[in-house]
Motif scaffolding. Sequence first.
Motif, PDB file in Angstrom:
ATOM      1  N   GLN A  62       5.639   8.437  -5.447  1.00  0.00           N
ATOM      2  CA  GLN A  62       6.969   7.336  -6.890  1.00  0.00           C
ATOM      3  C   GLN A  62       8.575   7.303  -5.443  1.00  0.00           C
ATOM      4  O   GLN A  62       9.271   8.013  -5.829  1.00  0.00           O
ATOM      5  N   VAL A  63       8.119   6.835  -4.433  1.00  0.00           N
ATOM      6  CA  VAL A  63       9.430   6.441  -3.943  1.00  0.00           C
ATOM      7  C   VAL A  63       9.465   5.621  -3.850  1.00  0.00           C
ATOM      8  O   VAL A  63       9.794   4.701  -2.832  1.00  0.00           O
ATOM      9  N   LEU A  64       8.180   4.231  -3.652  1.00  0.00           N
ATOM     10  CA  LEU A  64       8.089   3.032  -3.925  1.00  0.00           C
ATOM     11  C   LEU A  64       8.543   2.347  -5.188  1.00  0.00           C
ATOM     12  O   LEU A  64       7.714   2.592  -5.950  1.00  0.00           O
ATOM     13  N   THR A  65       9.742   1.852  -5.906  1.00  0.00           N
ATOM     14  CA  THR A  65       9.564   1.249  -6.565  1.00  0.00           C
ATOM     15  C   THR A  65       9.790  -0.150  -6.651  1.00  0.00           C
ATOM     16  O   THR A  65      10.411  -0.280  -5.562  1.00  0.00           O
ATOM     17  N   PRO A  66       9.649  -1.121  -7.442  1.00  0.00           N
ATOM     18  CA  PRO A  66       9.190  -0.262  -9.261  1.00  0.00           C
ATOM     19  C   PRO A  66       8.328  -0.442  -9.064  1.00  0.00           C
ATOM     20  O   PRO A  66       7.047  -1.087  -8.587  1.00  0.00           O
ATOM     21  N   VAL A  67       7.566   0.765  -9.786  1.00  0.00           N
ATOM     22  CA  VAL A  67       6.383   1.245  -9.824  1.00  0.00           C
ATOM     23  C   VAL A  67       5.440  -0.176 -10.769  1.00  0.00           C
ATOM     24  O   VAL A  67       5.835  -0.583 -11.899  1.00  0.00           O
ATOM     25  N   PHE A  68       4.632  -0.452 -10.392  1.00  0.00           N
ATOM     26  CA  PHE A  68       4.075  -1.581 -10.975  1.00  0.00           C
ATOM     27  C   PHE A  68       2.564  -1.182 -12.229  1.00  0.00           C
ATOM     28  O   PHE A  68       2.026  -0.042 -11.946  1.00  0.00           O
ATOM     29  N   SER A  69       2.579  -1.770 -12.800  1.00  0.00           N
ATOM     30  CA  SER A  69       1.919  -1.632 -14.155  1.00  0.00           C
ATOM     31  C   SER A  69       0.999  -2.651 -14.734  1.00  0.00           C
ATOM     32  O   SER A  69       1.729  -2.937 -15.764  1.00  0.00           O
ATOM     33  N   ILE A  70      -0.419  -2.772 -14.376  1.00  0.00           N
ATOM     34  CA  ILE A  70      -1.680  -4.086 -15.226  1.00  0.00           C
ATOM     35  C   ILE A  70      -0.356  -4.512 -16.287  1.00  0.00           C
ATOM     36  O   ILE A  70      -0.345  -4.739 -17.363  1.00  0.00           O
ATOM     37  N   ASP A  71      -0.958  -2.962 -17.022  1.00  0.00           N
ATOM     38  CA  ASP A  71      -1.135  -2.767 -18.820  1.00  0.00           C
ATOM     39  C   ASP A  71       0.454  -3.306 -19.176  1.00  0.00           C
ATOM     40  O   ASP A  71       0.552  -3.771 -20.028  1.00  0.00           O
ATOM     41  N   LEU A  81      10.453   3.547   4.434  1.00  0.00           N
ATOM     42  CA  LEU A  81       9.168   4.389   3.827  1.00  0.00           C
ATOM     43  C   LEU A  81       8.075   4.488   5.100  1.00  0.00           C
ATOM     44  O   LEU A  81       6.800   5.635   4.488  1.00  0.00           O
ATOM     45  N   LEU A  82       7.430   4.016   5.563  1.00  0.00           N
ATOM     46  CA  LEU A  82       6.061   3.953   6.445  1.00  0.00           C
ATOM     47  C   LEU A  82       6.601   4.773   6.684  1.00  0.00           C
ATOM     48  O   LEU A  82       5.680   5.750   7.185  1.00  0.00           O
ATOM     49  N   ALA A  83       7.634   5.331   7.588  1.00  0.00           N
ATOM     50  CA  ALA A  83       7.457   6.790   8.668  1.00  0.00           C
ATOM     51  C   ALA A  83       7.684   7.379   8.285  1.00  0.00           C
ATOM     52  O   ALA A  83       7.016   8.699   7.898  1.00  0.00           O
ATOM     53  N   GLN A 130     -10.844  -4.120   6.277  1.00  0.00           N
ATOM     54  CA  GLN A 130     -11.969  -4.547   7.485  1.00  0.00           C
ATOM     55  C   GLN A 130     -10.699  -3.908   8.608  1.00  0.00           C
ATOM     56  O   GLN A 130     -12.025  -3.962   9.205  1.00  0.00           O
ATOM     57  N   SER A 131      -9.787  -4.222   8.751  1.00  0.00           N
ATOM     58  CA  SER A 131      -8.755  -3.672   9.897  1.00  0.00           C
ATOM     59  C   SER A 131      -8.218  -2.816   9.863  1.00  0.00           C
ATOM     60  O   SER A 131      -7.470  -2.253   9.057  1.00  0.00           O
ATOM     61  N   LEU A 132      -8.288  -1.778  11.366  1.00  0.00           N
ATOM     62  CA  LEU A 132      -7.527  -0.817  11.119  1.00  0.00           C
ATOM     63  C   LEU A 132      -6.165  -1.145  12.230  1.00  0.00           C
ATOM     64  O   LEU A 132      -4.905  -0.400  12.615  1.00  0.00           O
ATOM     65  N   ASP A 133      -5.734  -2.680  12.367  1.00  0.00           N
ATOM     66  CA  ASP A 133      -4.844  -3.215  12.827  1.00  0.00           C
ATOM     67  C   ASP A 133      -3.204  -2.554  12.413  1.00  0.00           C
ATOM     68  O   ASP A 133      -2.085  -1.923  12.814  1.00  0.00           O
ATOM     69  N   ASP A 134      -3.354  -2.218  11.500  1.00  0.00           N
ATOM     70  CA  ASP A 134      -2.112  -1.818  10.817  1.00  0.00           C
ATOM     71  C   ASP A 134      -1.492  -0.365  11.052  1.00  0.00           C
ATOM     72  O   ASP A 134      -0.552   0.154  10.187  1.00  0.00           O
ATOM     73  N   LEU A 135      -2.054   0.909  11.340  1.00  0.00           N
ATOM     74  CA  LEU A 135      -2.221   1.858  11.682  1.00  0.00           C
ATOM     75  C   LEU A 135      -0.605   1.822  12.459  1.00  0.00           C
ATOM     76  O   LEU A 135      -0.374   2.792  12.158  1.00  0.00           O
ATOM     77  N   ALA A 136      -0.373   0.880  12.995  1.00  0.00           N
ATOM     78  CA  ALA A 136       0.602   0.433  13.808  1.00  0.00           C
ATOM     79  C   ALA A 136       2.223   0.418  12.939  1.00  0.00           C
ATOM     80  O   ALA A 136       3.451   1.104  13.648  1.00  0.00           O
ATOM     81  N   LEU A 137       1.763   0.367  12.002  1.00  0.00           N
ATOM     82  CA  LEU A 137       2.306   0.352  11.353  1.00  0.00           C
ATOM     83  C   LEU A 137       3.312   1.869  10.656  1.00  0.00           C
ATOM     84  O   LEU A 137       4.966   1.904   9.514  1.00  0.00           O
ATOM     85  N   LEU A 138       2.198   2.568  10.872  1.00  0.00           N
ATOM     86  CA  LEU A 138       2.480   3.927  10.560  1.00  0.00           C
ATOM     87  C   LEU A 138       2.244   5.149  11.220  1.00  0.00           C
ATOM     88  O   LEU A 138       1.344   5.825  11.906  1.00  0.00           O
ATOM     89  N   PRO A 139       3.735   5.566  12.090  1.00  0.00           N
ATOM     90  CA  PRO A 139       4.017   6.063  13.481  1.00  0.00           C
ATOM     91  C   PRO A 139       4.075   7.488  13.476  1.00  0.00           C
ATOM     92  O   PRO A 139       3.807   8.317  14.043  1.00  0.00           O
ATOM     93  N   ASN A 140       3.770   8.025  11.895  1.00  0.00           N
ATOM     94  CA  ASN A 140       3.706   9.080  11.317  1.00  0.00           C
ATOM     95  C   ASN A 140       2.704  10.321  11.021  1.00  0.00           C
ATOM     96  O   ASN A 140       2.212  10.724   9.965  1.00  0.00           O
TER      97      ASN A 140
END
Length: 153
Positions: free
Chosen positions: A31-40, A81-83, A114-124
Motif C-alpha cells: 500500500q505504498v503506490l497510490t492512487p489505489v486502482f479499483s475497477i469496481d 519504490l522499485l528499490a 513472458q520475459s524476465l528482462d524487467d528483473l533489472a528494475l528490481l535491484p533488491n
Amino acid sequence: MEPQPAVSRPAVFKDFNFKLLVIEKLMYQDQVLTPVFSIDELMEARGIGDVQSHVFDNDLAFTVLDESRTFFEELAISEELLAGVDELLVDGGNQIYYECSPVWDGEDDLFDVQSLDDLALLPNLKRLIGADSCAIVAPDKLERLAAQGVATT
C-alpha cells in the motif's frame, strides 16, 4: 549555477504482466503506490453497479479491461519504490488480476509472464514466490532468477 537535484524517472517495463506483479506488491500488499486502482469504483462512477455482469454481457470475460490496461500501463513507478521490492508473489488470487479481469478464473495464459528482462528494475529482489508455477513462461526462468540472486519457492 546551482546543481539541480536528480529527478527519478519512472521505470519502463517490457512485460506488462511482470509489471502487474510489481504493482500487486506495491499497491495492494504494501500500500505504498497510490492512487489505489479499483475497477469496481471506476465502473460504479460510470453507472455500472455489477461489474461482473457487465463483463459477461459485453463479451469481455477473460480479457484485460481497457480501463485497467490503460491505468496500469500509464502508471509511473519510481526507482525508489522499485528499490523497496524484495519479494514478489505469483498467485492466481492476486488482487491485481481481479482489477484487470474481474471474472478471470486462472485457467488460461492471460497473465503469464513472458520475459524476465524487467528483473533489472528490481535491484533488491530477493525472493519470487511461485516462480516455478506455469504463470512464468520465460525461458530458463529458474536459472535466470538464480543468476540474479533471487530465491524461488
